[in-house]
Design a protein around this motif. Structure first.
Motif, mmCIF file in Angstrom:
data_model
loop_
_atom_site.group_PDB
_atom_site.id
_atom_site.type_symbol
_atom_site.label_atom_id
_atom_site.label_comp_id
_atom_site.label_asym_id
_atom_site.label_seq_id
_atom_site.Cartn_x
_atom_site.Cartn_y
_atom_site.Cartn_z
ATOM 1 N N SER A 26 0.715 12.264 2.400
ATOM 2 C CA SER A 26 2.002 12.913 2.609
ATOM 3 C C SER A 26 2.894 12.694 1.393
ATOM 4 C CB SER A 26 2.682 12.342 3.851
ATOM 5 O OG SER A 26 3.990 12.849 4.011
ATOM 6 N N ARG A 27 3.695 13.691 1.063
ATOM 7 C CA ARG A 27 4.629 13.539 -0.059
ATOM 8 C C ARG A 27 5.778 12.598 0.278
ATOM 9 N NH1 ARG A 27 5.492 19.578 -2.722
ATOM 10 N NH2 ARG A 27 3.320 19.876 -3.442
ATOM 11 N N ASP A 28 6.184 12.555 1.544
ATOM 12 C CA ASP A 28 7.356 11.761 1.909
ATOM 13 C C ASP A 28 7.195 11.190 3.319
ATOM 14 O OD1 ASP A 28 9.861 10.592 1.761
ATOM 15 O OD2 ASP A 28 10.904 12.397 2.443
ATOM 16 N N PRO A 29 6.303 10.198 3.491
ATOM 17 C CA PRO A 29 6.106 9.631 4.827
ATOM 18 C C PRO A 29 7.335 8.860 5.303
ATOM 19 C CG PRO A 29 4.954 8.327 3.194
ATOM 20 C CD PRO A 29 5.469 9.540 2.476
ATOM 21 N N VAL A 30 7.470 8.742 6.606
ATOM 22 C CA VAL A 30 8.603 8.005 7.173
ATOM 23 C C VAL A 30 8.535 6.541 6.738
ATOM 24 C CG1 VAL A 30 9.791 7.332 9.299
ATOM 25 C CG2 VAL A 30 8.685 9.579 9.144
ATOM 26 N N ILE A 31 7.371 5.894 6.904
ATOM 27 C CA ILE A 31 7.154 4.526 6.412
ATOM 28 C C ILE A 31 5.748 4.459 5.838
ATOM 29 C CG2 ILE A 31 8.657 3.559 8.218
ATOM 30 C CD1 ILE A 31 6.009 2.330 9.421
ATOM 31 N N LYS A 32 5.408 3.314 5.283
ATOM 32 C CA LYS A 32 4.036 3.046 4.859
ATOM 33 C C LYS A 32 3.559 1.784 5.565
ATOM 34 C CE LYS A 32 4.199 5.325 0.345
ATOM 35 N NZ LYS A 32 3.956 5.175 -1.119
ATOM 36 N N ALA A 33 2.797 1.969 6.649
ATOM 37 C CA ALA A 33 2.235 0.824 7.369
ATOM 38 C C ALA A 33 1.303 0.055 6.439
ATOM 39 C CB ALA A 33 1.481 1.297 8.599
#
Length: 374
Positions: A26-33
Motif C-alpha cells: 500500500s502507498r499509505d497504510p494506516v499503520i505498519k504492524a
C-alpha cells in the motif's frame, strides 16, 4: 528503500511483476504492524489440547478451567490463546503494533475503540473485522513472558572444519521445543479484498504471489505477506492467504531450533499416535524446512526451521501455483495437506461459495483443483 538483488530471480519465477499487476504493498497504510502477537482458538476439551500442545513442544503459560495460554521459549506473549468453547475452531489472529499511538490511529480510521486487555496480560488492543468476516486484534504493551531454556542447534561436521571429534551425535527423541510463532495461513473466497485490507490497514507487504497457470491475467490467487520493518529483516511471511471456497484457518507454523529438533520431534509425535499431514521437506516460497501435523481436532500445525528473512527492499516474486511447486525437496504434497481429498463438507463448502457474492467462480475453482493436482 534499500536496493537489493532480486532473490526471486531464477528461483521462484521466470519474471517479476508485469505492467498493471498488483504492486504488493500500500502507498499509505494506516499503520505498519511489526509481527504476529498470537493466534486465538476455541476448543471443547482443554485437557486434550494441553496434552497435544506439550507433545508438540509448547510450554503452558496459563491454565484455568476456561483458558489455556501456550508459549515458546523466546520472550514475548503467548503463541496461542485457547478458550473453552463448544467446537474446535480458529477465532482470529492478533498483530503487534509498533506504538500505542498506532491503536488510536486504527480506531479513528475504522470507527473502533481502544480497550484494555485482560489484567494478567496487560496492554491495550483494537478489534477490527477483515473482509473474510473474522475478528483481527491489534495490540500493544502486552506484558512479556521471560525467556525459557531452549534447544541448542547441534554442532555439525560440515565442510573442511569439523567441530565435533570423539563426540557421537545422539539427538534426544523428545518434543521439538517451540521457540516462537512464525505465521498463519488463511483461506478466503474474498481473496483480493482481504489482501488489500491487510496491506492498507496493517501495512503488510507481499513477498510472493502465486497465480493459476494460464490465468495470470486474472491476478494472483495466493499471497505470502510479511511485516514492513524497513531495513530490519522480517520473516518471508507472517500471513499467507489463498483463494478458496472455505473461510478461515488452514495452518499455523512454529519455529524450532534446527532440522534435528524438527525430525526428532516428529518421531516423538508419531510414537504417540499423532498424524503427520506432510513432511519432512523444504519449501520454495519462504525456504523453510517443514513438517506438518494434525492435532486431535484435525487442526494443522507446522514445525519449521531455517526460513527466509526479507527487508522492505524486496519486491514480490510471481510464480504459477502447483502442488509440485510447494517444495524444493521432500515427499509429494499429500491430499490431506492440499485439502483435495473428497468429502461432503468440502463439496457443500464449494457449492455454498459459488452461490455467494465473492471472487470465486467455477473457472477459478476448477483452476485451483487442477493446480493442486499438478
Amino acid at each position: 528503500m534499500p536496493q537489493v538483488k532480486d532473490p526471486h530471480q531464477g528461483v521462484h519465477s521466470e519474471q517479476g511483476a508485469l505492467r498493471g499487476e498488483h504492486p504488493g504493498r500500500s502507498r499509505d497504510p494506516v499503520i505498519k504492524a511489526v509481527d504476529l502477537a498470537w493466534l486465538e482458538f476455541t476448543k471443547p476439551d482443554l485437557d486434550s489440547a494441553e496434552v497435544f500442545a506439550q507433545d508438540f513442544g509448547f510450554s503452558v503459560a496459563l491454565r484455568t478451567p476456561e483458558r489455556l495460554h501456550l508459549r515458546g521459549t523466546r520472550p514475548g506473549p503467548p503463541c496461542l490463546v485457547i478458550r473453552c468453547g463448544p467446537v474446535s475452531r480458529f477465532t482470529g489472529p492478533a498483530f503487534r503494533a509498533a506504538d500505542r499511538s498506532d491503536l488510536d490511529r486504527l480506531a479513528r480510521a475504522t470507527g473502533s475503540r481502544v480497550y484494555a486487555l485482560a489484567e494478567e496480560c496487560g496492554g491495550h488492543g483494537v478489534t477490527l473485522r477483515c473482509p473474510s468476516g473474522f475478528p483481527v486484534r491489534v495490540v500493544h504493551g502486552r506484558r512479556e513472558l521471560p525467556e525459557l531454556p531452549g534447544q541448542r542447534p547441534l554442532p555439525l561436521n560440515i565442510g573442511r572444519a569439523p567441530v565435533r571429534v570423539n563426540a557421537p551425535q545422539r539427538p534426544a527423541r523428545e518434543p521439538a521445543r517451540i521457540e516462537r510463532l512464525g505465521h498463519v495461513v488463511l483461506q478466503t473466497p474474498w481473496f483480493r479484498r482481504a489482501l488489500d485490507w491487510y496491506l492498507d490497514t496493517l501495512g503488510l507487504i507481499v513477498s510472493d504471489f502465486l497465480f493459476l497457470p494460464g490465468r495470470r491475467d486474472r491476478g494472483p490467487t495466493m499471497a505470502f505477506l510479511r511485516c514492513d520493518r524497513g531495513g530490519e529483516p522480517a520473516d518471508h511471511h507472517t500471513l499467507a492467504m489463498h483463494l478458496g471456497p472455505g473461510t478461515g484457518y488452514v495452518h499455523s507454523a512454529y519455529q524450532v531450533a534446527d532440522l534435528d529438533a524438527l525430525a526428532a520431534g516428529g518421531a516423538y509425535l508419531a510414537e504417540r499416535g499423532y498424524r503427520r499431514s506432510w513432511g519432512i521437506g523444504r519449501h520454495i516460497q519462504g525456504s523453510q524446512i517443514f513438517d506438518y501435523w494434525r492435532d486431535p481436532d484435525r487442526l494443522m500445525l507446522e514445525h519449521f526451521t531455517d526460513g527466509d528473512l526479507f527487508d522492505c527492499g524486496v519486491e514480490p516474486g510471481w510464480a504459477p501455483m502447483s502442488a509440485s511447486g510447494l517444495a524444493q525437496w521432500g515427499p509429494p504434497a499429500t491430499r490431506d495437506f492440499l485439502g483435495t481429498a473428497p468429502s461432503r463438507d468440502r463439496l457443500r463448502s464449494a457449492l455454498a461459495a459459488l452461490r455467494e457474492d465473492n471472487e470465486l467462480d467455477v473457472a477459478q475453482l476448477l483452476g485451483l483443483l487442477k493446480a493442486m493436482s499438478s
